[in-house]
Design a protein around this motif. Structure first.
Motif, PDB file in Angstrom:
ATOM      1  N   ILE A   1       0.821  -1.130  -0.016  1.00  0.00           N
ATOM      2  CA  ILE A   1       0.105  -0.116  -0.012  1.00  0.00           C
ATOM      3  C   ILE A   1       0.829   1.239   0.015  1.00  0.00           C
ATOM      4  N   VAL A   2       1.772   1.189   0.921  1.00  0.00           N
ATOM      5  CA  VAL A   2       2.837   2.507   0.744  1.00  0.00           C
ATOM      6  C   VAL A   2       3.396   2.589  -0.352  1.00  0.00           C
ATOM      7  N   LYS A   3       3.708   1.554  -1.030  1.00  0.00           N
ATOM      8  CA  LYS A   3       4.577   1.492  -2.359  1.00  0.00           C
ATOM      9  C   LYS A   3       3.877   2.270  -3.406  1.00  0.00           C
ATOM     10  N   LEU A   4       2.699   1.731  -3.627  1.00  0.00           N
ATOM     11  CA  LEU A   4       1.649   1.893  -4.499  1.00  0.00           C
ATOM     12  C   LEU A   4       1.035   3.189  -4.282  1.00  0.00           C
ATOM     13  N   LEU A   5       0.867   3.713  -3.143  1.00  0.00           N
ATOM     14  CA  LEU A   5       0.249   4.892  -2.881  1.00  0.00           C
ATOM     15  C   LEU A   5       0.070   6.061  -3.882  1.00  0.00           C
ATOM     16  N   PRO A   6       1.273   6.359  -4.503  1.00  0.00           N
ATOM     17  CA  PRO A   6       1.253   7.391  -5.359  1.00  0.00           C
ATOM     18  C   PRO A   6       0.785   7.104  -6.589  1.00  0.00           C
ATOM     19  N   SER A   7       0.901   5.814  -6.982  1.00  0.00           N
ATOM     20  CA  SER A   7       0.273   5.232  -8.276  1.00  0.00           C
ATOM     21  C   SER A   7      -1.334   5.268  -7.936  1.00  0.00           C
ATOM     22  N   PHE A   8      -1.979   4.968  -6.699  1.00  0.00           N
ATOM     23  CA  PHE A   8      -3.267   5.059  -6.517  1.00  0.00           C
ATOM     24  C   PHE A   8      -3.620   6.387  -6.709  1.00  0.00           C
ATOM     25  N   LYS A   9      -3.039   7.341  -6.138  1.00  0.00           N
ATOM     26  CA  LYS A   9      -3.524   8.745  -6.119  1.00  0.00           C
ATOM     27  C   LYS A   9      -3.799   9.168  -7.503  1.00  0.00           C
ATOM     28  N   SER A  10      -2.635   8.669  -8.555  1.00  0.00           N
ATOM     29  CA  SER A  10      -2.650   8.900  -9.962  1.00  0.00           C
ATOM     30  C   SER A  10      -3.960   8.562 -10.600  1.00  0.00           C
ATOM     31  N   GLN A  11      -4.428   7.637 -10.164  1.00  0.00           N
ATOM     32  CA  GLN A  11      -5.928   7.078 -10.817  1.00  0.00           C
ATOM     33  C   GLN A  11      -6.966   8.086 -10.495  1.00  0.00           C
ATOM     34  N   ILE A  12      -6.916   8.749  -9.023  1.00  0.00           N
ATOM     35  CA  ILE A  12      -8.177   9.900  -8.875  1.00  0.00           C
ATOM     36  C   ILE A  12      -7.777  10.926  -9.696  1.00  0.00           C
ATOM     37  N   SER A  13      -6.572  11.454  -9.776  1.00  0.00           N
ATOM     38  CA  SER A  13      -6.270  12.593 -10.793  1.00  0.00           C
ATOM     39  C   SER A  13      -6.587  12.539 -12.035  1.00  0.00           C
ATOM     40  N   GLU A  14      -6.017  11.472 -12.551  1.00  0.00           N
ATOM     41  CA  GLU A  14      -6.166  11.113 -13.922  1.00  0.00           C
ATOM     42  C   GLU A  14      -7.696  11.012 -14.401  1.00  0.00           C
ATOM     43  N   ALA A  15      -8.594  10.342 -13.342  1.00  0.00           N
ATOM     44  CA  ALA A  15      -9.884  10.077 -13.646  1.00  0.00           C
ATOM     45  C   ALA A  15     -10.546  11.596 -13.942  1.00  0.00           C
ATOM     46  N   ILE A  16     -10.237  12.285 -12.875  1.00  0.00           N
ATOM     47  CA  ILE A  16     -10.827  13.693 -12.961  1.00  0.00           C
ATOM     48  C   ILE A  16     -10.135  14.501 -14.156  1.00  0.00           C
ATOM     49  N   ARG A  17      -9.027  14.475 -14.309  1.00  0.00           N
ATOM     50  CA  ARG A  17      -8.407  15.390 -15.601  1.00  0.00           C
ATOM     51  C   ARG A  17      -9.028  14.808 -16.812  1.00  0.00           C
ATOM     52  N   VAL A  18      -9.310  13.399 -17.128  1.00  0.00           N
ATOM     53  CA  VAL A  18      -9.884  12.983 -18.468  1.00  0.00           C
ATOM     54  C   VAL A  18     -11.240  12.900 -18.585  1.00  0.00           C
ATOM     55  N   HIS A  19     -11.949  12.569 -17.311  1.00  0.00           N
ATOM     56  CA  HIS A  19     -13.316  12.291 -17.528  1.00  0.00           C
ATOM     57  C   HIS A  19     -14.196  13.354 -16.659  1.00  0.00           C
ATOM     58  N   GLY A  20     -13.598  14.297 -15.816  1.00  0.00           N
ATOM     59  CA  GLY A  20     -14.329  14.932 -15.041  1.00  0.00           C
ATOM     60  C   GLY A  20     -14.853  16.152 -15.751  1.00  0.00           C
ATOM     61  N   ASN A  21     -15.561  17.002 -15.161  1.00  0.00           N
ATOM     62  CA  ASN A  21     -16.210  18.367 -15.669  1.00  0.00           C
ATOM     63  C   ASN A  21     -16.409  19.406 -14.479  1.00  0.00           C
ATOM     64  N   GLU A  22     -16.903  20.346 -14.825  1.00  0.00           N
ATOM     65  CA  GLU A  22     -16.686  21.836 -13.733  1.00  0.00           C
ATOM     66  C   GLU A  22     -17.856  21.912 -13.098  1.00  0.00           C
ATOM     67  N   SER A  23     -19.204  21.212 -13.490  1.00  0.00           N
ATOM     68  CA  SER A  23     -20.246  21.241 -13.010  1.00  0.00           C
ATOM     69  C   SER A  23     -20.550  20.371 -11.614  1.00  0.00           C
ATOM     70  N   ASP A  24     -19.826  19.159 -11.893  1.00  0.00           N
ATOM     71  CA  ASP A  24     -20.162  18.306 -10.700  1.00  0.00           C
ATOM     72  C   ASP A  24     -19.048  17.351 -10.622  1.00  0.00           C
ATOM     73  N   HIS A  25     -19.298  16.482  -9.730  1.00  0.00           N
ATOM     74  CA  HIS A  25     -18.044  15.187  -9.633  1.00  0.00           C
ATOM     75  C   HIS A  25     -18.408  13.977 -10.427  1.00  0.00           C
ATOM     76  N   LEU A  26     -19.271  14.113 -11.274  1.00  0.00           N
ATOM     77  CA  LEU A  26     -19.569  12.734 -12.258  1.00  0.00           C
ATOM     78  C   LEU A  26     -18.695  12.746 -13.515  1.00  0.00           C
ATOM     79  N   MET A  27     -18.590  11.673 -13.846  1.00  0.00           N
ATOM     80  CA  MET A  27     -17.427  11.164 -14.677  1.00  0.00           C
ATOM     81  C   MET A  27     -18.220  10.779 -16.150  1.00  0.00           C
ATOM     82  N   ILE A  28     -17.431  11.793 -17.186  1.00  0.00           N
ATOM     83  CA  ILE A  28     -18.068  11.524 -18.509  1.00  0.00           C
ATOM     84  C   ILE A  28     -17.207  10.598 -19.195  1.00  0.00           C
TER      85      ILE A  28
END
Length: 718
Positions: free
Chosen positions: A352-379
């Motif tokens: 968990i400690v070793k892969l934590l930066p990779s897991f964080k990247s999954q959230i940030s990338e989901a928001i960058r690629v599929h997020g929008n400005e009006s809500d937290h839903l994924m496009i």
């Protein structure tokens, strides 16, 4: 395992003469084998390479061995053939160290000599040391070529073995395959010779293969019950994991992983590449594999895919599909959530400690690629990337046009499935930050709550009591009841105001089809029980289309949702869960025949007919459903929860479950019932490390602190 999963003749539906082989190596396997002595057919190494022949025994009398009798076992294949001129018995398998081994016995029934000789691929092999062969298979579309060493127990086969009338001969041939330039040819020769020059009989070699194959299953939990269907499906699901287990140790795949399947929607032409294959790391199915494999005692197999993806990320650190040579695209997935579930069982904090930066990247990338400005839903911009292509909601706003490939008729959507995955991944990341002592835990927890709030407020429709995809710009609901509308229940984000949702599963005009559960409600105008689109095929007869067929993938998630809803609502849906679990189980057997195990990608939702031909398909979970909901075991951070559904069983025993540093056994028996398990006591019982720690006369819910289980020996907790 061998006897209990024996299947007789097992072939591809679309190629009835193509025999299937259960045993697989770390890198070598058979797409299929021809009904001839030896290894002729289509053979693959790491990925799909379609090698047409490893070796074959020919004779001067016949080149056809049909009709023959075949007997499929998980660890080997037996073929027998008899004519007036000869008889043949062959047992063949692929060992874990990538050796194709054939044990053959020939008898000459004719009045003339029978001549047998070894044949290899074209002119690609040369003699080595006077009694062995070696060669290279060039693989044009990968960075590796395949080296092979062939050894025979009788060198007469190299020039022609002659059997006199009435004479019999038994011999062994083995081909060891490896990566040219990486695996030393001397090592490959030694591997092949270990089968042919060891002095063992053919029976001993086959027996050794069976023992070594069985050893993998001896480290899996054991489940036995009063229902033969559940028992056999349980065994078959462990076979699915073993069959699809790979360990290439090359390129991007340096750790073990599970493939989504060993068959392929590709040309079967020798050394061809075209089409789609499943024998690679597919990030959509990784979390599904982990949900089952986390219960295996050796954690390396479930952790391997996570390590592979973390070491070969896509843009922004995104987990992607991988071949040994290529970082590919990414599908929607719940990998972070599955990784946390894996941690709860095996408690590997270091990972968990070793892969934590990779897991964080999954959230940030989901928001960058599929997020929008009006809500937290994924496009979702590409309908294929949730793994559920051609779900009708994408075409709802254009009234389901005849040609769904016309991009003008396709609408980007805020998807329920991708957003629920995002919620679970974010929540898991909050938990994993806590484990690692990371200060961002609270912020990820707040983000998860915000995602949940938007799902419940914007995707829920009160009037129809269902969750819907939304237009990516206007937030209009696409009123198509996709199977993913049940995902919020699976994520345990709903409560009383959403009670009406689960009822759609019980409605025969919607999701309670003869083969549940269809990928879209049967009352949708674009519903097609056998696939296709509005009356015609868009991806061929066996193509993946999510507008009505039943998929094991979503069955596993929907059954998990149903079980959780039943527990939340005082177990009022236990009977329906039991019925639906059995229907899901029947998908694992051709024609509902328990003597013919075989799972494919998707099914006709009205009849249960298999719609694809990828046997031993592996993009769903089942073992976790039995452990979590039939036996009732859930491992949390600080507690063990027992909460079984009444699946209509007279008895069951779940044994050899290692989790949180303990070994669990859970048993149940109705009073007065005769069980086939000798030491089974009445009632519902939990044993920890061999000691009885909880007992009740009926199935019930109880939460037990882990500190008490590890600190109390011999005391029964109440």
């Amino acid at each position: 395992m061998n006897q209990r999963l024996y299947a007789g003749r097992k072939t591809l539906r679309t190629h009835p003469g193509a025999l299937l082989l259960g045993s697989t190596g770390a890198r070598l396997w058979a797409d299929y084998v021809d009904p001839v002595p030896g290894f002729s057919g289509r053979f693959d190494f790491i990925h799909k390479v379609n090698i047409p022949i490893l070796f074959q025994i020919d004779n001067h009398v016949t080149n056809s061995y049909e009709p023959c009798q075949t007997e499929w076992y998980p660890s080997y294949l037996r073929m027998t053939y008899t004519s007036t001129r000869m008889s043949l018995e062959e047992r063949k398998f692929i060992s874990w160290n990538d050796c194709a081994v054939s044990c053959q016995t020939w008898t000459n029934h004719s009045a003339e000599e029978l001549i047998l000789w070894l044949r290899t691929y074209a002119d690609g092999f040369e003699l080595h040391d006077g009694k062995r062969l070696q060669g290279i298979y060039p693989i044009p579309h990968y960075s590796f070529d395949v080296a092979a060493a062939i050894s025979v127990s009788d060198t007469e086969l190299l020039d022609g073995m002659r059997l006199a009338p009435g004479q019999s001969a038994t011999f062994i041939i083995a081909a060891a395959l490896g990566i040219s330039g990486q695996d030393e040819m001397s090592m490959l020769h030694a591997r092949a010779a270990a089968f042919t020059e060891c002095g063992w009989t053919a029976d001993q070699i086959v027996e050794k293969q069976c023992e070594e194959y069985q050893e993998w299953f001896d480290h899996a939990p054991a489940f036995t019950s009063s229902d033969a269907l559940l028992d056999k499906t349980w065994l078959y699901r462990w076979f699915l994991l073993r069959h699809n287990l790979a360990d290439p140790k090359y390129g991007n795949l340096t750790y073990p992983l599970f493939y989504e399947g060993r068959s392929h929607k590709k040309s079967k032409e020798p050394f061809s590449k075209g089409g789609w294959e499943f024998s690679k790391l597919i990030n959509l199915s990784v979390p599904l594999h982990i949900m089952d494999a986390r219960w295996y005692q050796d954690v390396s197999y479930a952790e391997g895919p996570l390590r592979n993806m973390a070491e070969s990320p896509g843009e922004g650190g995104q987990f992607c599909c991988l071949t040994v040579d290529t970082v590919m695209h990414a599908f929607a997935n719940f990998t972070c959530w599955a990784a946390y579930q894996l941690y709860l069982v095996h408690r590997n904090r270091d990972l968990i400690v070793k892969l934590l930066p990779s897991f964080k990247s999954q959230i940030s990338e989901a928001i960058r690629v599929h997020g929008n400005e009006s809500d937290h839903l994924m496009i979702e911009y590409k309908h294929t990337r949730t793994g559920k292509e051609y779900q009708p909601s994408y075409w709802y706003f254009h009234n389901y046009p005849k040609n769904p490939k016309d991009k003008q008729t396709y609408t980007h959507l805020k998807r329920v499935d991708r957003t629920v995955y995002h919620y679970l991944n974010t929540l898991a990341l909050a938990y994993m930050c806590e484990i690692a002592g990371d200060t961002q835990a609270a912020s990820y927890r707040r983000l998860a709550e915000a995602i949940k709030k938007d799902i419940l407020e914007k995707m829920w429709d009160e009037e129809t009591a269902f969750f819907y995809d939304l237009h990516h710009e206007t937030d209009e609901k696409a009123f198509v009841k996709n199977i993913v509308g049940f995902y919020p229940a699976w994520a345990k984000m709903i409560d009383e105001p959403y009670n009406g949702m689960i009822g759609h599963l019980f409605n025969e005009d919607e999701f309670r089809t003869k083969c549940p559960f269809p990928s879209v409600s049967a009352d949708c105008p674009a519903y097609s029980k056998e696939g296709g689109w509005m009356g015609h095929y868009v991806k061929g007869r066996n193509g993946c289309v999510w507008d009505g067929p039943t998929w094991p993938y979503t069955n596993s998630i929907t059954l998990d949702a149903l079980a959780k809803e039943s527990k939340r609502r005082d177990h009022q849906y236990d009977d329906f869960f039991a019925h639906s679990l059995r229907e899901y189980s029947f998908l694992h057997f051709m024609k509902r025949d328990l003597n013919q195990p075989g799972l494919v990608e998707h099914y006709n939702s009205a009849t249960g007919e298999p719609l694809s031909d990828e046997q031993e398909y592996n993009h769903s979970f089942y073992i976790d459903l039995v452990i979590s909901h039939v036996a009732g075991l859930t491992i949390e951070k600080d507690s063990v929860i027992l909460d079984p559904l009444d699946a209509g069983l007279d008895y069951f025993s779940l044994d050899r479950v290692k989790a949180a540093g303990m070994e669990f056994r859970i048993t149940y028996k109705k009073p007065g019932v005769h069980a086939e398990i000798p030491d089974l006591k009445d009632g519902y019982r939990l044993y920890v490390d061999g000691e009885l720690v909880f007992a009740h006369d009926k199935l019930c819910r109880v939460e037990l602190p882990i500190r008490k289980l590890t600190g109390t020996k011999g005391a029964i907790l109440t």
